[in-house]
Design a protein around this motif. Structure first.
Motif, PDB file in Angstrom:
ATOM      1  N   THR A  13       0.809  -1.216   0.000  1.00 35.68           N
ATOM      2  CA  THR A  13       0.000   0.000   0.000  1.00 35.68           C
ATOM      3  C   THR A  13       0.846   1.273   0.000  1.00 35.68           C
ATOM      4  O   THR A  13       0.311   2.361  -0.214  1.00 35.68           O
ATOM      5  CB  THR A  13      -0.948   0.029   1.212  1.00 35.68           C
ATOM      6  OG1 THR A  13      -0.193  -0.164   2.413  1.00 35.68           O
ATOM      7  CG2 THR A  13      -1.998  -1.066   1.098  1.00 35.68           C
ATOM      8  N   ILE A  57      -5.793  -5.650   7.105  1.00 32.22           N
ATOM      9  CA  ILE A  57      -6.608  -4.454   7.365  1.00 32.22           C
ATOM     10  C   ILE A  57      -5.856  -3.494   8.285  1.00 32.22           C
ATOM     11  O   ILE A  57      -5.837  -2.276   8.053  1.00 32.22           O
ATOM     12  CB  ILE A  57      -7.957  -4.861   7.982  1.00 32.22           C
ATOM     13  CG1 ILE A  57      -8.788  -5.627   6.951  1.00 32.22           C
ATOM     14  CG2 ILE A  57      -8.721  -3.632   8.481  1.00 32.22           C
ATOM     15  CD1 ILE A  57     -10.036  -6.259   7.525  1.00 32.22           C
ATOM     16  N   ALA A 109      -2.956  -1.917   6.240  1.00 29.00           N
ATOM     17  CA  ALA A 109      -3.442  -0.942   5.273  1.00 29.00           C
ATOM     18  C   ALA A 109      -3.927   0.327   5.977  1.00 29.00           C
ATOM     19  O   ALA A 109      -3.732   1.441   5.473  1.00 29.00           O
ATOM     20  CB  ALA A 109      -4.568  -1.549   4.439  1.00 29.00           C
ATOM     21  N   SER A 110      -4.534   0.162   7.130  1.00 34.84           N
ATOM     22  CA  SER A 110      -5.011   1.330   7.886  1.00 34.84           C
ATOM     23  C   SER A 110      -3.840   2.174   8.382  1.00 34.84           C
ATOM     24  O   SER A 110      -3.874   3.411   8.326  1.00 34.84           O
ATOM     25  CB  SER A 110      -5.867   0.875   9.074  1.00 34.84           C
ATOM     26  OG  SER A 110      -7.006   0.157   8.637  1.00 34.84           O
ATOM     27  N   TRP A 129      -2.448   4.013   5.470  1.00 36.14           N
ATOM     28  CA  TRP A 129      -3.276   5.176   5.146  1.00 36.14           C
ATOM     29  C   TRP A 129      -2.968   6.328   6.100  1.00 36.14           C
ATOM     30  O   TRP A 129      -2.840   7.478   5.682  1.00 36.14           O
ATOM     31  CB  TRP A 129      -4.756   4.816   5.246  1.00 36.14           C
ATOM     32  CG  TRP A 129      -5.661   5.989   4.997  1.00 36.14           C
ATOM     33  CD1 TRP A 129      -6.148   6.415   3.804  1.00 36.14           C
ATOM     34  CD2 TRP A 129      -6.155   6.906   5.985  1.00 36.14           C
ATOM     35  NE1 TRP A 129      -6.926   7.536   3.974  1.00 36.14           N
ATOM     36  CE2 TRP A 129      -6.949   7.867   5.309  1.00 36.14           C
ATOM     37  CE3 TRP A 129      -6.018   7.006   7.370  1.00 36.14           C
ATOM     38  CZ2 TRP A 129      -7.595   8.906   5.973  1.00 36.14           C
ATOM     39  CZ3 TRP A 129      -6.657   8.048   8.025  1.00 36.14           C
ATOM     40  CH2 TRP A 129      -7.433   8.984   7.334  1.00 36.14           C
ATOM     41  N   SER A 175      -7.094  -6.324  -6.115  1.00 41.96           N
ATOM     42  CA  SER A 175      -6.117  -5.462  -5.448  1.00 41.96           C
ATOM     43  C   SER A 175      -5.481  -4.460  -6.398  1.00 41.96           C
ATOM     44  O   SER A 175      -5.146  -3.344  -5.989  1.00 41.96           O
ATOM     45  CB  SER A 175      -5.032  -6.321  -4.777  1.00 41.96           C
ATOM     46  OG  SER A 175      -4.356  -7.113  -5.729  1.00 41.96           O
ATOM     47  N   THR A 194     -11.118   4.373  -3.684  1.00 40.47           N
ATOM     48  CA  THR A 194     -10.250   3.662  -2.736  1.00 40.47           C
ATOM     49  C   THR A 194     -11.029   2.702  -1.843  1.00 40.47           C
ATOM     50  O   THR A 194     -10.439   1.884  -1.138  1.00 40.47           O
ATOM     51  CB  THR A 194      -9.502   4.670  -1.840  1.00 40.47           C
ATOM     52  OG1 THR A 194     -10.457   5.367  -1.013  1.00 40.47           O
ATOM     53  CG2 THR A 194      -8.715   5.674  -2.662  1.00 40.47           C
ATOM     54  N   TYR A 228     -11.370  -1.914  -2.365  1.00 38.47           N
ATOM     55  CA  TYR A 228     -10.389  -2.857  -1.823  1.00 38.47           C
ATOM     56  C   TYR A 228     -10.536  -2.990  -0.313  1.00 38.47           C
ATOM     57  O   TYR A 228     -10.390  -4.081   0.241  1.00 38.47           O
ATOM     58  CB  TYR A 228      -8.967  -2.431  -2.184  1.00 38.47           C
ATOM     59  CG  TYR A 228      -7.930  -3.463  -1.747  1.00 38.47           C
ATOM     60  CD1 TYR A 228      -7.954  -4.741  -2.275  1.00 38.47           C
ATOM     61  CD2 TYR A 228      -6.961  -3.141  -0.798  1.00 38.47           C
ATOM     62  CE1 TYR A 228      -7.029  -5.689  -1.878  1.00 38.47           C
ATOM     63  CE2 TYR A 228      -6.033  -4.089  -0.402  1.00 38.47           C
ATOM     64  CZ  TYR A 228      -6.068  -5.361  -0.950  1.00 38.47           C
ATOM     65  OH  TYR A 228      -5.152  -6.307  -0.543  1.00 38.47           O
ATOM     66  N   ASN A 229     -10.836  -1.890   0.369  1.00 42.07           N
ATOM     67  CA  ASN A 229     -11.065  -1.976   1.811  1.00 42.07           C
ATOM     68  C   ASN A 229     -12.292  -2.838   2.116  1.00 42.07           C
ATOM     69  O   ASN A 229     -12.282  -3.653   3.038  1.00 42.07           O
ATOM     70  CB  ASN A 229     -11.246  -0.581   2.408  1.00 42.07           C
ATOM     71  CG  ASN A 229      -9.959   0.210   2.439  1.00 42.07           C
ATOM     72  OD1 ASN A 229      -8.883  -0.355   2.543  1.00 42.07           O
ATOM     73  ND2 ASN A 229     -10.060   1.516   2.321  1.00 42.07           N
TER      74      ASN A 229
END
Length: 416
Positions: free
Chosen positions: A30, A146, A149-150, A153, A236, A255, A258-259
């Motif tokens: 990511t 998750i 990725a968080s 972000w 993805s 965005t 994918y989440n």
């Protein structure tokens, strides 16, 4: 320590390992734009860097098959997981192109051994438990993804450097994984018997190595693994572009798919083991394949971004069950050589990842992206042709009630 307690400790510690790997991989993929900017990697060179990771991981998975013939998978996992985390830190800490190349190379080599050894231990523990638990491990991986990725972000939102994003994660996960590795359980090699009194009727392989016969019998599961990862890599790599360019969504909304996909993957895997115990592995894989195909069809035919979002949601619930059950089926098919089977099967994880994104991109550029979404749909549906391979005669895992089958690898060694 009693056998049951040791198995529970092994299950928790392995779950942590899956979580850490999910977080590490998500943090890497990511933040690829930030990595590209930091090292000045050109758009032309970037695909080579990205392709090198799964290629090296596949090579490492092959080598792991030979390594676990000499040492336990738990030993491999204990030492390669810290290397993966340190390689992630190396990606953030360098300043020159050759440094990130080395770091990504180490990451690829170590992640192949990590994926293979984790799933070897998972299959071994499932056999000792006597019931389906593999989806739970992969749910931990999804949860880690998750979380990673968080955090990625947050790092991008607050304009944190890669080192500031990766450093705290590695600082927390590295000692946790090292401590937890004390309780890894090689149930298969320790001779731990299943907690269920039922004696399984599984096929047996009278050999400790794989040989060409193993690959021949494993091939249907290898194809299923590749098909699943072609579908996964499509989501993805292309979900954001598809929603924005084809369905006309905003950049911010693009965005989200994918989440959503990752969350539905987690939810599906969290309850998937109960589905396998209740309906059987064959039925769960068939249902997941059909649901994923419907998801791709909805995406291809979507009239707007919210309908496309529905399609990606269905994809998450459908695809999430296939990969864990493919590893589990390989372990049941070759109980005497499951480590070798899983190492070889794991290669097709990376084959699917390498094929999926370029395949969809090439079809999208040559034709259109709606049509491109039909290709992974057809491949996922092809899983139905091989669904019986997920039974393998073991009623405890939802297999067909067939007579036990013995494959004499030694007798057919002249085929190697």
């Amino acid at each position: 320590m009693t056998s049951d307690v040791r198995l529970r400790h092994g299950r928790v510690s392995l779950g942590l390992s899956f979580f850490a790997q999910g977080a590490a991989f998500a943090l890497l993929v990511t933040r690829i734009p930030a990595i590209q900017d930091r090292y000045g990697i050109s758009d032309g060179l970037l695909p080579a860097f990205l392709a090198a990771v799964p290629v090296l991981a596949g090579i490492s998975s092959v080598a792991t098959e030979q390594l676990v013939a000499r040492v336990r998978p738990s030993v491999v996992l204990r030492w390669v997981q810290p290397v993966v985390l340190l390689a992630l830190l190396g990606v953030a800490a360098g300043s020159r192109l050759w440094q990130v190349a080395v770091a990504l190379g180490v990451f690829g080599l170590s992640v192949g051994a990590l994926d293979a050894s984790m799933n070897m231990l998972g299959v071994s523990l499932q056999r000792a438990y006597g019931r389906s638990i593999m989806l739970g491990f992969h749910a931990a991986y999804s949860l880690g993804g998750i979380a990673g990725a968080s955090l990625a972000w947050a790092g991008a939102h607050w304009h944190l450097s890669l080192l500031m994003s990766y450093g705290p994660v590695v600082t927390v996960l590295l000692p946790l994984c090292l401590v937890a590795s004390r309780w890894y359980a090689d149930a298969q090699r320790d001779g731990t018997s299943p907690t269920s009194p039922t004696t399984p009727t599984t096929p047996t392989v009278q050999s400790t190595d794989g040989g060409s016969v193993v690959f021949k019998l494993l091939l249907p599961l290898c194809l299923v693994m590749a098909f699943a990862y072609i579908g996964d890599s499509t989501v993805s790599n292309w979900s954001a572009k598809y929603l924005q360019d084809v369905l006309g969504s905003s950049e911010q909304l693009s965005t989200v798919p994918y989440n959503v996909y990752m969350v539905t993957t987690l939810l599906g895997r969290a309850v998937g083991d109960f589905g396998v115990r209740r309906f059987g592995a064959v039925a769960v894989v068939r249902f997941g394949s059909v649901l994923a195909a419907v998801g791709f069809a909805v995406v291809a035919a979507a009239s707007g971004p919210w309908v496309g979002m529905l399609g990606f949601t269905l994809l998450g619930f459908g695809l999430c069950v296939i990969v864990p059950q493919t590893f589990a089926a390989a372990g049941r098919l070759f109980p005497g050589a499951s480590d070798a089977a899983i190492a070889r099967l794991n290669i097709f994880n990376y084959v699917g990842f390498l094929i999926g994104s370029p395949l969809v991109g090439a079809i999208g550029d040559a034709w259109n992206y709606r049509g491109a979404m039909l290709v992974p749909m057809v491949l996922v549906l092809a899983t139905l042709l091989y669904a019986r391979s997920f039974g393998n005669g073991d009623a405890r895992y939802g297999g067909e009630h067939e007579r036990p089958r013995t494959v004499d690898v030694g007798r057919r060694s002249n085929e190697v």
